[in-house]
Design a protein around this motif. Structure first.
Motif, mmCIF file in Angstrom:
data_model
loop_
_atom_site.group_PDB
_atom_site.id
_atom_site.type_symbol
_atom_site.label_atom_id
_atom_site.label_comp_id
_atom_site.label_asym_id
_atom_site.label_seq_id
_atom_site.Cartn_x
_atom_site.Cartn_y
_atom_site.Cartn_z
ATOM 1 N N ARG A 193 6.660 23.185 -32.475
ATOM 2 C CA ARG A 193 7.045 23.769 -33.762
ATOM 3 C C ARG A 193 7.644 22.710 -34.689
ATOM 4 N N LEU A 194 8.539 21.893 -34.167
ATOM 5 C CA LEU A 194 9.190 20.875 -34.996
ATOM 6 C C LEU A 194 8.179 19.855 -35.498
ATOM 7 N N LYS A 195 7.210 19.497 -34.674
ATOM 8 C CA LYS A 195 6.177 18.559 -35.104
ATOM 9 C C LYS A 195 5.340 19.137 -36.241
ATOM 10 N N GLU A 196 5.247 20.470 -36.266
ATOM 11 C CA GLU A 196 4.489 21.142 -37.320
ATOM 12 C C GLU A 196 5.350 21.425 -38.550
ATOM 13 N N GLY A 197 6.609 20.951 -38.524
ATOM 14 C CA GLY A 197 7.513 21.182 -39.644
ATOM 15 C C GLY A 197 8.067 22.588 -39.695
ATOM 16 N N LYS A 198 8.081 23.271 -38.539
ATOM 17 C CA LYS A 198 8.573 24.640 -38.455
ATOM 18 C C LYS A 198 9.794 24.714 -37.547
ATOM 19 N N GLU A 199 10.522 25.814 -37.658
ATOM 20 C CA GLU A 199 11.697 26.023 -36.822
ATOM 21 C C GLU A 199 11.275 26.551 -35.443
ATOM 22 N N PRO A 200 11.959 26.119 -34.382
ATOM 23 C CA PRO A 200 11.675 26.678 -33.057
ATOM 24 C C PRO A 200 11.888 28.183 -33.029
ATOM 25 N N ILE A 201 11.099 28.867 -32.239
ATOM 26 C CA ILE A 201 11.191 30.316 -32.100
ATOM 27 C C ILE A 201 11.957 30.648 -30.820
#
Length: 377
Positions: free
Chosen positions: A137-145
């Motif tokens: 998620r972080l690599k995709e620029g998103k917050e962890p779920i």
């Protein structure tokens, strides 16, 4: 004394966990054929088997699933650290560092009693999936779920990684892939874990060492190399010519051959069926067609020499279909193999945990004179 290159054929301990018949292409976890587990079991049930040496009763399995589910969440401090890790870091470096940091956050890190090891092992088995999904998620620029306790280990992993609850078919694909990778005797990473733990270091250190070993392209990283091979070939029409050119130069065909198996890797047989399902159901036919042609063409030369597809040959196609990029193939391997690592450490401790200390045949000179610096020219 004869030198056993690569420790091949050297017996250093006893184990009930895993039996590999390399000549016949058979693999067993505690005596159960891998094909049966992949078809009928779940990752949680297989993990119970690897930790306890037997299949659980219904109520035991439900309790074990709950034990794993409640341990999935990561400490807030660790999540804060994740945001400071370089996004360019390889996911295996991310996982290796996260495991080490988990150890520092555990005030009982040094406790290696049987019960403490078991509890810490459950913690790591549960959290590996959360760590890898958070990294994706972080690599995709998103917050962890955050993890969900109402989903299976496989379904929750896919949910945390992709942000949507997987279909039953996707859950089953991931479950089977995790089972197939959960254990495989004293491979390089498992041996590394045992070698480290034999010094009576803590479990986190031993598992960190195992992750570092798995990161190598000659071990866990081989499935990445297979997908790179598919990309290099490009189209099914080019596959035969590509294989012939490689073989004429005596170059390796990635995903073909195994140190132990002299027949078809039984895990590859199961994964081939899963890859075929992916191709037929989701339209990933190009990758599958390329692999089948490579297997057929390379097999003309390699099969008579006991070289067949291994577990890495078809796994990448399955992982790709489940939403994972190339660099996450080996971390998925680790999400599965953590069960085998913990199981072997528990078993080795119960045997005697003898310190591993191999020797080497000395081939250098003796009684060489010390030449003063000014006289060395």
């Amino acid at each position: 004394m004869e030198v056993a290159r690569g420790l091949e054929g050297v017996l250093f301990t006893e184990s009930r966990m895993c039996f590999i018949d390399g000549e016949a292409g058979r693999l067993y976890y505690y005596g159960i054929p891998i094909q049966e587990l992949a078809e009928k079991s779940t990752f949680e049930e297989t993990t119970f088997l690897l930790l306890h040496g037997r299949l659980p009763k219904r109520e035991e399995l439900e309790a074990f699933k709950r034990e794993l589910a409640v341990r999935r969440a990561l400490p807030p401090h660790l999540l804060d650290s994740f945001r400071r890790y370089p996004t360019s870091a390889h996911p295996m470096s991310f996982l290796r560092t996260a495991v080490s940091e988990l150890g520092m956050l555990d005030p009982t890190e040094a406790d290696i009693s049987r019960e403490a090891l078991y509890q810490k092992g459950l913690d790591l088995i549960a959290k590996f999936a959360t760590i890898v999904a958070a990294n994706k998620r972080l690599k995709e620029g998103k917050e962890p779920i955050p993890p969900r306790e109402d989903l299976s280990h496989a379904a929750n992993f896919l949910y945390m990684a992709n942000g949507v609850e997987p279909s039953p078919e996707q859950e089953r694909l991931m479950d089977a892939a995790l089972i197939l990778h959960a254990e495989h005797g004293f491979n390089a990473s498992t041996f590394t874990a045992i070698a480290a733990f034999s010094t009576e270091t803590d479990l986190y250190s031993a598992i960190t060492a195992a992750v570092a070993s798995l990161k190598g392209p000659r071990h866990g990283g081989a499935n990445e190399a297979v997908m790179k091979m598919i990309r290099e070939i490009g189209t099914p029409e080019r596959a035969r010519e590509w294989v012939q050119e490689k073989l004429s130069k005596k170059e390796r065909i990635m995903g073909m051959g195994h140190r132990v198996y002299k027949a078809f890797d039984p895990r590859a047989g199961v994964l081939e069926k899963l890859a075929r399902l992916v191709a037929e159901t989701h339209g990933h036919s190009t990758e599958y067609q390329i692999l089948k042609i490579v297997e057929e063409e390379a097999g003309k030369v390699l099969n008579p020499r006991g070289i067949y597809p291994n577990v890495d040959f078809y796994s990448g196609v399955v992982y790709s279909d489940l939403g994972f990029g190339l660099e996450f193939f080996t971390p998925i391997f680790a999400v599965a193999r953590i069960s085998g690592w913990v199981g072997h450490i528990l078993e080795y401790k119960e045997l005697d945990n003898r310190l591993l200390r191999p020797d080497a045949k000395y081939i250098g000179e003796l009684d060489r004179p010390y030449v003063p610096l000014e006289a060395r020219g």
